[in-house]
Design a protein around this motif. Structure first.
Motif, short mmCIF file in Angstrom:
data_model
loop_
_atom_site.label_atom_id
_atom_site.label_comp_id
_atom_site.label_asym_id
_atom_site.label_seq_id
_atom_site.Cartn_x
_atom_site.Cartn_y
_atom_site.Cartn_z
N ASN A 1 0.84 -1.19 0.00
CA ASN A 1 0.00 0.00 0.00
C ASN A 1 0.88 1.25 0.00
O ASN A 1 1.98 1.25 0.53
N GLY A 2 0.41 2.32 -0.62
CA GLY A 2 1.10 3.60 -0.52
C GLY A 2 2.28 3.72 -1.46
O GLY A 2 2.32 3.13 -2.53
N ALA A 3 3.30 4.50 -1.04
CA ALA A 3 4.42 4.85 -1.91
C ALA A 3 5.75 4.67 -1.18
O ALA A 3 5.83 4.74 0.05
N ALA A 4 6.79 4.44 -1.98
CA ALA A 4 8.15 4.31 -1.45
C ALA A 4 9.10 5.00 -2.42
O ALA A 4 9.05 4.76 -3.63
N PHE A 5 9.97 5.86 -1.89
CA PHE A 5 10.91 6.56 -2.77
C PHE A 5 12.17 6.94 -2.00
O PHE A 5 12.18 6.98 -0.77
N ASP A 6 13.24 7.23 -2.77
CA ASP A 6 14.51 7.65 -2.20
C ASP A 6 14.63 9.17 -2.22
O ASP A 6 14.03 9.85 -3.07
N ILE A 7 15.44 9.70 -1.32
CA ILE A 7 15.87 11.09 -1.38
C ILE A 7 17.38 11.13 -1.21
O ILE A 7 17.97 10.21 -0.65
N GLN A 8 18.00 12.21 -1.71
CA GLN A 8 19.46 12.30 -1.67
C GLN A 8 19.88 13.67 -1.15
O GLN A 8 19.78 14.66 -1.83
N ALA A 9 20.27 13.71 0.11
CA ALA A 9 20.85 14.92 0.70
C ALA A 9 22.07 14.54 1.53
O ALA A 9 22.42 15.21 2.50
N VAL A 10 22.68 13.43 1.16
CA VAL A 10 23.90 12.90 1.78
C VAL A 10 23.74 12.86 3.30
O VAL A 10 22.79 12.28 3.79
N CYS A 11 24.65 13.49 4.04
CA CYS A 11 24.64 13.36 5.50
C CYS A 11 23.46 14.05 6.17
O CYS A 11 23.14 13.76 7.32
N ALA A 12 22.81 14.96 5.46
CA ALA A 12 21.59 15.61 5.98
C ALA A 12 20.34 14.85 5.55
O ALA A 12 19.22 15.27 5.85
N GLY A 13 20.52 13.73 4.87
CA GLY A 13 19.39 13.02 4.27
C GLY A 13 18.32 12.58 5.23
O GLY A 13 17.13 12.65 4.91
N PHE A 14 18.70 12.13 6.43
CA PHE A 14 17.70 11.63 7.36
C PHE A 14 16.80 12.77 7.86
O PHE A 14 15.59 12.60 7.97
N LYS B 1 10.23 9.01 26.86
CA LYS B 1 8.98 9.64 26.42
C LYS B 1 8.84 11.01 27.05
O LYS B 1 9.03 11.19 28.25
N GLY B 2 8.52 11.99 26.21
CA GLY B 2 8.36 13.36 26.68
C GLY B 2 9.60 14.21 26.54
O GLY B 2 9.52 15.44 26.67
N ASN B 3 10.77 13.60 26.27
CA ASN B 3 12.00 14.36 26.09
C ASN B 3 11.94 15.19 24.82
O ASN B 3 11.34 14.79 23.82
N LEU B 4 12.59 16.35 24.86
CA LEU B 4 12.71 17.20 23.69
C LEU B 4 14.04 16.89 23.01
O LEU B 4 15.11 17.09 23.60
N VAL B 5 13.97 16.39 21.79
CA VAL B 5 15.14 15.86 21.08
C VAL B 5 15.37 16.67 19.81
O VAL B 5 14.44 16.87 19.02
N LEU B 6 16.59 17.10 19.60
CA LEU B 6 16.94 17.86 18.41
C LEU B 6 17.87 17.03 17.53
O LEU B 6 18.93 16.58 17.97
N LEU B 7 17.47 16.83 16.27
CA LEU B 7 18.29 16.15 15.27
C LEU B 7 18.86 17.20 14.33
O LEU B 7 18.13 18.10 13.90
N GLU B 8 20.14 17.10 13.98
CA GLU B 8 20.71 18.05 13.02
C GLU B 8 21.84 17.41 12.25
O GLU B 8 22.56 16.56 12.77
N GLY B 9 21.98 17.82 10.97
CA GLY B 9 23.03 17.25 10.15
C GLY B 9 23.38 18.13 8.97
O GLY B 9 22.56 18.94 8.51
N ILE B 10 24.60 17.96 8.46
CA ILE B 10 25.06 18.69 7.29
C ILE B 10 25.86 17.74 6.42
O ILE B 10 26.58 16.87 6.93
N GLY B 11 25.72 17.90 5.10
CA GLY B 11 26.44 17.03 4.18
C GLY B 11 26.70 17.71 2.85
O GLY B 11 26.47 18.91 2.69
N GLY B 12 27.17 16.91 1.90
CA GLY B 12 27.50 17.43 0.59
C GLY B 12 26.34 18.17 -0.04
O GLY B 12 25.18 17.85 0.17
N GLY B 13 26.69 19.17 -0.82
CA GLY B 13 25.67 19.99 -1.48
C GLY B 13 26.05 21.46 -1.53
O GLY B 13 26.06 22.03 -2.59
N LEU B 14 26.40 22.08 -0.42
CA LEU B 14 26.12 21.60 0.94
C LEU B 14 24.62 21.59 1.22
O LEU B 14 23.89 22.45 0.74
N ALA B 15 24.20 20.62 2.00
CA ALA B 15 22.81 20.52 2.44
C ALA B 15 22.81 20.32 3.95
O ALA B 15 23.62 19.56 4.48
N TRP B 16 21.91 21.03 4.64
CA TRP B 16 21.85 20.87 6.09
C TRP B 16 20.43 21.13 6.59
O TRP B 16 19.59 21.67 5.87
#
Length: 323
Positions: free
Chosen positions: A103-116, A301-316
């Protein structure tokens, strides 16, 4: 208001571990040189015949199990990778098939180290807009396949692995106290292409090239851009660095991670670091670190979590999540 709530996470690392001492037998380097400059002690390397899709599948299965869900519950897969199995189709469709999702869709994205982070932002937007209800966001890489193993400046930095999270659309009140993805911020600057890239591609050379990097330039941009994007994503919610429980950064270099943490006024105990064990796994590094901190009980549960990344492109970019 719809919120994209994290229901589970999972990770997978290839069995083979390569230490700094092993690399020192192949190139002019040493364990001390690598550790002092990067914080890396070892990395995992995919076996022959072990592809990005295989790593992604195992991380996805573990994330679904952690969430208590089945593949049939999914209607979206977003896979961030710079090392797909093939030029096309998307590696995400291989994972979709192997999981048994129809069901639904599946696809790739490319932002290197910032990809997630890009993947979290895309899935969050789709869930909020009603284009999907349950999403699997994956970061998976076999960076060992695009390294010049004679270049000591780059081959010591990277490893292979995969991580994934499951997001579900749920009703919220739109408050910072609500669980789920609170805000995202994404940026790129194509003028910086030449400081981090792979010198090949089907359109230009018809072959896959090898990674090229100007480390000092990447370091300079990384600390500045990471601090700025963190401030931006916090401002969107009216929160500040003092509200954060955890920073889960891209695991590129211990010095970059420490520098970002200091600029935010965070203690080292609030920063999740796995670069020593995993090295830089590009799009997989943030979900690998995230899974480590969730499974060992640090992130609750309830914690405030910050995700951050930078990679080629540059993309961040950055994503702010109430766990």
């Amino acid at each position: 208001m719809i919120r994209s709530v994290v229901h589970g996470c999972g990770a997978y690392l290839p069995q083979r571990v390569v230490t700094n001492d092993e690399l020192a037998r192949k190139v002019d380097t040493s364990d001390e040189w690598i550790r002092q400059r990067t914080g890396i002690r070892q990395r995992h390397i995919a076996a022959e015949g072990e592809f990005t899709s295989h790593l992604a599948l195992k991380a996805s299965e573990r994330a679904l199990a952690h969430a208590g869900l089945k593949a049939s519950d999914l209607d979206l897969i977003v896979l961030a990778t710079a090392t797909p199995d093939e030029t096309f189709p998307a590696t995400a469709t291989r994972v979709q098939s192997a999981l048994g999702m129809t069901n639904g869709a599946a696809f790739d994205i490319q932002a290197v180290c910032a990809g997630f982070v890009y993947g979290i932002s895309i899935a969050d937007s789709m869930l909020k807009n009603g284009l999907a209800s349950t999403a699997l966001v994956i970061g998976a890489e076999t960076f060992s396949r695009i390294l010049d193993w004679t270049d000591r400046a780059t081959c010591v930095l990277f490893g292979d692995g995969a991580g994934a999270v499951v997001l579900k659309a749920e009703e919220g009140k739109g408050l910072p106290a609500d669980r789920g993805v609170l805000a995202n911020a994404l940026h790129s600057d194509g003028r910086q292409h030449d400081i981090l890239y792979v010198d090949g591609g089907p359109s230009s050379t018809r072959t896959t090239g090898l990674l090229r990097m100007e480390g000092k330039e990447v370091f300079k941009h990384a600390v500045v851009n990471m601090t700025a994007v963190v401030a931006e994503v916090l401002e969107k919610t009216g929160l500040g660095p003092g509200d954060l429980d955890w920073l889960v950064p891209h695991q590129a270099n211990k010095r970059i991670i420490d520098g970002t943490g200091r600029k935010l006024g965070l203690s080292s105990d609030q920063v999740v670091v796995t670069v020593d064990k995993h090295a830089n796994t590009s799009a997989a590094s943030i979900p690998l670190a995230l899974d480590t901190a969730v499974k060992d009980g640090r992130i609750k549960k309830g914690n405030l979590v910050l995700l951050e990344g930078i990679g080629g492109g540059l993309a961040w970019g950055a994503s702010l999540i109430r766990w």
